[in-house]
Design an enzyme around this catalytic site. Structure first.
Site, PDB file in Angstrom:
ATOM      1  CE  LYS A  15      -2.226  -0.895   3.816  1.00 22.41           C
ATOM      2  NZ  LYS A  15      -1.676  -2.182   4.254  1.00 22.41           N
ATOM      3  NE  ARG A  90      -4.481  -0.547  10.616  1.00 26.49           N
ATOM      4  CZ  ARG A  90      -3.337  -0.381   9.930  1.00 26.49           C
ATOM      5  NH1 ARG A  90      -3.181   0.581   9.090  1.00 26.49           N
ATOM      6  NH2 ARG A  90      -2.373  -1.207  10.066  1.00 26.49           N
ATOM      7  NE  ARG A 129       7.793  -2.951   6.160  1.00 27.28           N
ATOM      8  CZ  ARG A 129       6.516  -2.624   6.094  1.00 27.28           C
ATOM      9  NH1 ARG A 129       6.025  -2.006   5.042  1.00 27.28           N
ATOM     10  NH2 ARG A 129       5.686  -2.937   7.072  1.00 27.28           N
ATOM     11  NE  ARG A 135       6.793  -0.753  10.008  1.00 25.65           N
ATOM     12  CZ  ARG A 135       5.678  -0.625   9.313  1.00 25.65           C
ATOM     13  NH1 ARG A 135       5.672   0.017   8.165  1.00 25.65           N
ATOM     14  NH2 ARG A 135       4.560  -1.160   9.753  1.00 25.65           N
ATOM     15  NE  ARG A 146       2.145  -4.827  11.163  1.00 24.35           N
ATOM     16  CZ  ARG A 146       3.237  -4.805  10.385  1.00 24.35           C
ATOM     17  NH1 ARG A 146       4.329  -5.449  10.755  1.00 24.35           N
ATOM     18  NH2 ARG A 146       3.231  -4.167   9.251  1.00 24.35           N
TER      19      ARG A 146
END
Ligand code: ADP
Length: 196
Positions: A15, A90, A129, A135, A146
C-alpha cells in the site's frame, strides 16, 4: 476533478509503495496513518507515547486517537481537492468517523482500491523489510498478529465499500510498476483518469 481514494489491504501488500506513486500521478497527498504515527513515535510526542505500545504489539491504535489525527490532517489545505488514504480507515468505527467527517464538508469517497495479496507472500515481504528497515513491528510473530488484526477488524470493511459500489479489487502481486498500471486501469474504469 477531485480524487478521494483509499487503499486497503493486508500489511505488506504494498500500500505504501503504491500510495506514493499514485499520489504523484494524481497530484493529491498520500496520507498514511502508520507513517504519521511513526513520526510521532520518533519525535516522542504525547500521541507517540500513547500509540507506542499498540504499534509495537501490532495492535490497532485506539479509534479515538486515530480519528482525531485524521480529522486534523484532512482539514489541511492540501487535502481540500483530494487525498489518498493509506491504512485508514481500518475499523468499522473509523469508517463511521470518516463518513461523518466527509459529510460535514459535503464530500464523499470516489473509490476504494483493495490490494489483494496472499498471506504467505506478505509475511515474506515483511521479513525482508524487517532486515532492510528494522521496523520493530516487522518481527515475524508481530507480523502474524497484524495479519490476524487485519482479518478481524479491517477485512470486513471491504464488504462495506463493495456494497456502496466503491470497491476496485487489484492483484497486488507483481512488479511495482505493473501493480500501479492495474490500479490505474481499475480507476479508469470508474472514471478516475491519470497517467501512471
Ligand atoms: P501495515 O499496514 O503494514 O500494518 P502501517 O504503517 O499502516 O503498517 O501501520 C503500522 C501500525 O500503526 C499498525 O499496526 C497500528 O498499530 C498503527 N496504525 C496505523 N494506522 C492505523 C489506524 N488507521 N488505526 C489504528 N492504528 C493504526
Amino acid at each position: 476533478m477531485s480524487s478521494r481514494l483509499l487503499l486497503i489491504g493486508p500489511p505488506g501488500a504494498g500500500k505504501g509503495t503504491q500510495a506514493q506513486r499514485l499520489s504523484q500521478a494524481l497530484g493529491v497527498p498520500a496520507i498514511s496513518t502508520g507513517d504519521i504515527f511513526r513520526a510521532h513515535l520518533r519525535d516522542e510526542t504525547p500521541l507517540g507515547k500513547q500509540a507506542k505500545a499498540y504499534m509495537d504489539a501490532g495492535d490497532n491504535v485506539p479509534d479515538s486517537l486515530t480519528n482525531d489525527l485524521v480529522r486534523d490532517r484532512l482539514s489541511q489545505p492540501d487535502a481540500a481537492e483530494g487525498f489518498l488514504l493509506d491504512g485508514y480507515p481500518r475499523t468499522i468505527d473509523q469508517v463511521r468517523a470518516l463518513d461523518e467527517l466527509l459529510a460535514e464538508s459535503g464530500q464523499a469517497m470516489d473509490a476504494v482500491v483493495e490490494l489483494v495479496a496472499d498471506p504467505d507472500v506478505v509475511v515474506d515481504r515483511l521479513k525482508k523489510r524487517a532486515l532492510e528497515q528494522g521496523r520493530a513491528d516487522d518481527d515475524e510473530a508481530v507480523v502474524r498478529h497484524r495479519l490476524e488484526v487485519y482479518a478481524e477488524q479491517t477485512a470486513p470493511l471491504i464488504g462495506v465499500y463493495a456494497e456502496r459500489g466503491l470497491l476496485a479489487k487489484v492483484d497486488g502481486i507483481g512488479e511495482i510498476a505493473e501493480v500501479t498500471e492495474r490500479i490505474a486501469s481499475a480507476l479508469a474504469a470508474r472514471g478516475i483518469l491519470f497517467t501512471a
